[in-house]
Design a protein around this motif. Sequence first.
Motif, PDB file in Angstrom:
ATOM      1  N   ALA A  76     -19.657  -6.089  -5.371  1.00  0.00           N
ATOM      2  CA  ALA A  76     -19.399  -5.008  -4.407  1.00  0.00           C
ATOM      3  C   ALA A  76     -18.321  -5.403  -3.396  1.00  0.00           C
ATOM      4  O   ALA A  76     -17.479  -4.580  -3.026  1.00  0.00           O
ATOM      5  N   THR A  77     -18.317  -6.645  -2.940  1.00  0.00           N
ATOM      6  CA  THR A  77     -17.342  -7.056  -1.935  1.00  0.00           C
ATOM      7  C   THR A  77     -15.959  -7.270  -2.544  1.00  0.00           C
ATOM      8  O   THR A  77     -14.950  -6.990  -1.899  1.00  0.00           O
ATOM      9  N   HIS A  78     -15.901  -7.759  -3.771  1.00  0.00           N
ATOM     10  CA  HIS A  78     -14.609  -8.013  -4.395  1.00  0.00           C
ATOM     11  C   HIS A  78     -14.056  -6.793  -5.118  1.00  0.00           C
ATOM     12  O   HIS A  78     -12.874  -6.730  -5.415  1.00  0.00           O
ATOM     13  N   ARG A  79     -14.913  -5.839  -5.415  1.00  0.00           N
ATOM     14  CA  ARG A  79     -14.478  -4.667  -6.165  1.00  0.00           C
ATOM     15  C   ARG A  79     -13.400  -3.878  -5.421  1.00  0.00           C
ATOM     16  O   ARG A  79     -12.450  -3.401  -6.016  1.00  0.00           O
ATOM     17  N   ALA A  80     -13.542  -3.758  -4.106  1.00  0.00           N
ATOM     18  CA  ALA A  80     -12.571  -2.975  -3.339  1.00  0.00           C
ATOM     19  C   ALA A  80     -11.169  -3.574  -3.446  1.00  0.00           C
ATOM     20  O   ALA A  80     -10.187  -2.843  -3.591  1.00  0.00           O
ATOM     21  N   SER A  81     -11.066  -4.894  -3.408  1.00  0.00           N
ATOM     22  CA  SER A  81      -9.745  -5.520  -3.466  1.00  0.00           C
ATOM     23  C   SER A  81      -9.160  -5.477  -4.877  1.00  0.00           C
ATOM     24  O   SER A  81      -7.946  -5.486  -5.048  1.00  0.00           O
ATOM     25  N   ASN A  82     -10.027  -5.416  -5.890  1.00  0.00           N
ATOM     26  CA  ASN A  82      -9.543  -5.425  -7.268  1.00  0.00           C
ATOM     27  C   ASN A  82      -9.382  -4.025  -7.856  1.00  0.00           C
ATOM     28  O   ASN A  82      -8.843  -3.884  -8.947  1.00  0.00           O
ATOM     29  N   ARG A  83      -9.851  -3.007  -7.171  1.00  0.00           N
ATOM     30  CA  ARG A  83      -9.817  -1.653  -7.723  1.00  0.00           C
ATOM     31  C   ARG A  83      -8.391  -1.190  -8.006  1.00  0.00           C
ATOM     32  O   ARG A  83      -8.100  -0.642  -9.070  1.00  0.00           O
ATOM     33  N   GLU A  84      -7.477  -1.434  -7.067  1.00  0.00           N
ATOM     34  CA  GLU A  84      -6.083  -1.012  -7.260  1.00  0.00           C
ATOM     35  C   GLU A  84      -5.457  -1.747  -8.442  1.00  0.00           C
ATOM     36  O   GLU A  84      -4.771  -1.145  -9.270  1.00  0.00           O
ATOM     37  N   ARG A  85      -5.715  -3.037  -8.529  1.00  0.00           N
ATOM     38  CA  ARG A  85      -5.190  -3.818  -9.646  1.00  0.00           C
ATOM     39  C   ARG A  85      -5.743  -3.290 -10.977  1.00  0.00           C
ATOM     40  O   ARG A  85      -5.003  -3.112 -11.948  1.00  0.00           O
ATOM     41  N   ASP A  86      -7.048  -3.001 -11.023  1.00  0.00           N
ATOM     42  CA  ASP A  86      -7.652  -2.490 -12.247  1.00  0.00           C
ATOM     43  C   ASP A  86      -7.054  -1.139 -12.635  1.00  0.00           C
ATOM     44  O   ASP A  86      -6.836  -0.865 -13.818  1.00  0.00           O
ATOM     45  N   GLU A  87      -6.793  -0.291 -11.644  1.00  0.00           N
ATOM     46  CA  GLU A  87      -6.194   1.016 -11.944  1.00  0.00           C
ATOM     47  C   GLU A  87      -4.795   0.855 -12.542  1.00  0.00           C
ATOM     48  O   GLU A  87      -4.418   1.589 -13.460  1.00  0.00           O
ATOM     49  N   GLN A  88      -4.037  -0.115 -12.045  1.00  0.00           N
ATOM     50  CA  GLN A  88      -2.701  -0.359 -12.584  1.00  0.00           C
ATOM     51  C   GLN A  88      -2.779  -0.889 -14.015  1.00  0.00           C
ATOM     52  O   GLN A  88      -1.964  -0.526 -14.866  1.00  0.00           O
ATOM     53  N   ILE A  89      -3.766  -1.743 -14.272  1.00  0.00           N
ATOM     54  CA  ILE A  89      -3.950  -2.270 -15.632  1.00  0.00           C
ATOM     55  C   ILE A  89      -4.313  -1.137 -16.583  1.00  0.00           C
ATOM     56  O   ILE A  89      -3.737  -1.007 -17.668  1.00  0.00           O
ATOM     57  N   VAL A  90      -5.258  -0.289 -16.189  1.00  0.00           N
ATOM     58  CA  VAL A  90      -5.681   0.823 -17.040  1.00  0.00           C
ATOM     59  C   VAL A  90      -4.513   1.770 -17.306  1.00  0.00           C
ATOM     60  O   VAL A  90      -4.294   2.205 -18.444  1.00  0.00           O
ATOM     61  N   ALA A  91      -3.729   2.073 -16.275  1.00  0.00           N
ATOM     62  CA  ALA A  91      -2.576   2.966 -16.447  1.00  0.00           C
ATOM     63  C   ALA A  91      -1.565   2.355 -17.418  1.00  0.00           C
ATOM     64  O   ALA A  91      -1.010   3.065 -18.272  1.00  0.00           O
ATOM     65  N   GLY A  92      -1.340   1.060 -17.314  1.00  0.00           N
ATOM     66  CA  GLY A  92      -0.405   0.392 -18.214  1.00  0.00           C
ATOM     67  C   GLY A  92      -0.880   0.393 -19.654  1.00  0.00           C
ATOM     68  O   GLY A  92      -0.107   0.631 -20.589  1.00  0.00           O
ATOM     69  N   VAL A  93      -2.178   0.125 -19.854  1.00  0.00           N
ATOM     70  CA  VAL A  93      -2.727   0.107 -21.209  1.00  0.00           C
ATOM     71  C   VAL A  93      -2.685   1.513 -21.803  1.00  0.00           C
ATOM     72  O   VAL A  93      -2.333   1.700 -22.974  1.00  0.00           O
ATOM     73  N   GLN A  94      -3.021   2.515 -21.003  1.00  0.00           N
ATOM     74  CA  GLN A  94      -2.986   3.891 -21.491  1.00  0.00           C
ATOM     75  C   GLN A  94      -1.556   4.341 -21.813  1.00  0.00           C
ATOM     76  O   GLN A  94      -1.343   5.167 -22.693  1.00  0.00           O
TER      77      GLN A  94
END
Length: 133
Positions: A76-94
């Motif tokens: 929960a504490t680290h998710r907020a900082s990694n959410r933007e990075r994960d969204e960029q990864i998902v967008a790139g893979v898609q």
Amino acid sequence: MGLQRECAVIGCQKPVKHRGLCTNHYSRTWRGLPLLGPPRMRVRSCPMCGASWGVLPGRKATVYCGPRCRRLHLIATHRASNRERDEQIVAGVQAGELHRVIAERLGVTTSTVSRVAARYGLRRVPYAPRRRA
């Protein structure tokens, strides 16, 4: 052997080890606990589920009730900082980008890109070898 005496605490018939007390009562005195009755306990509560438990004085108090709550709190504490990075990864893979290209752009490893893509149910883009200049 010397004279065997009993502990100075009323009701305790264990042999004396040090300063007129048995091992148990001497260690309680040394730790600052009362000789009689249950020891004073500090009450701790888990920040995730709210469960409470007692901690003896002089003992290390844990923050979480168990490994599951610890893991959930870290996520929960680290998710907020990694959410933007994960969204960029998902967008790139898609968009069909290679994992290597996404990893280089975001400064992460290709295994991180693969792990995030798998978490979102995206399949891996076929491998394309590096082009030599």
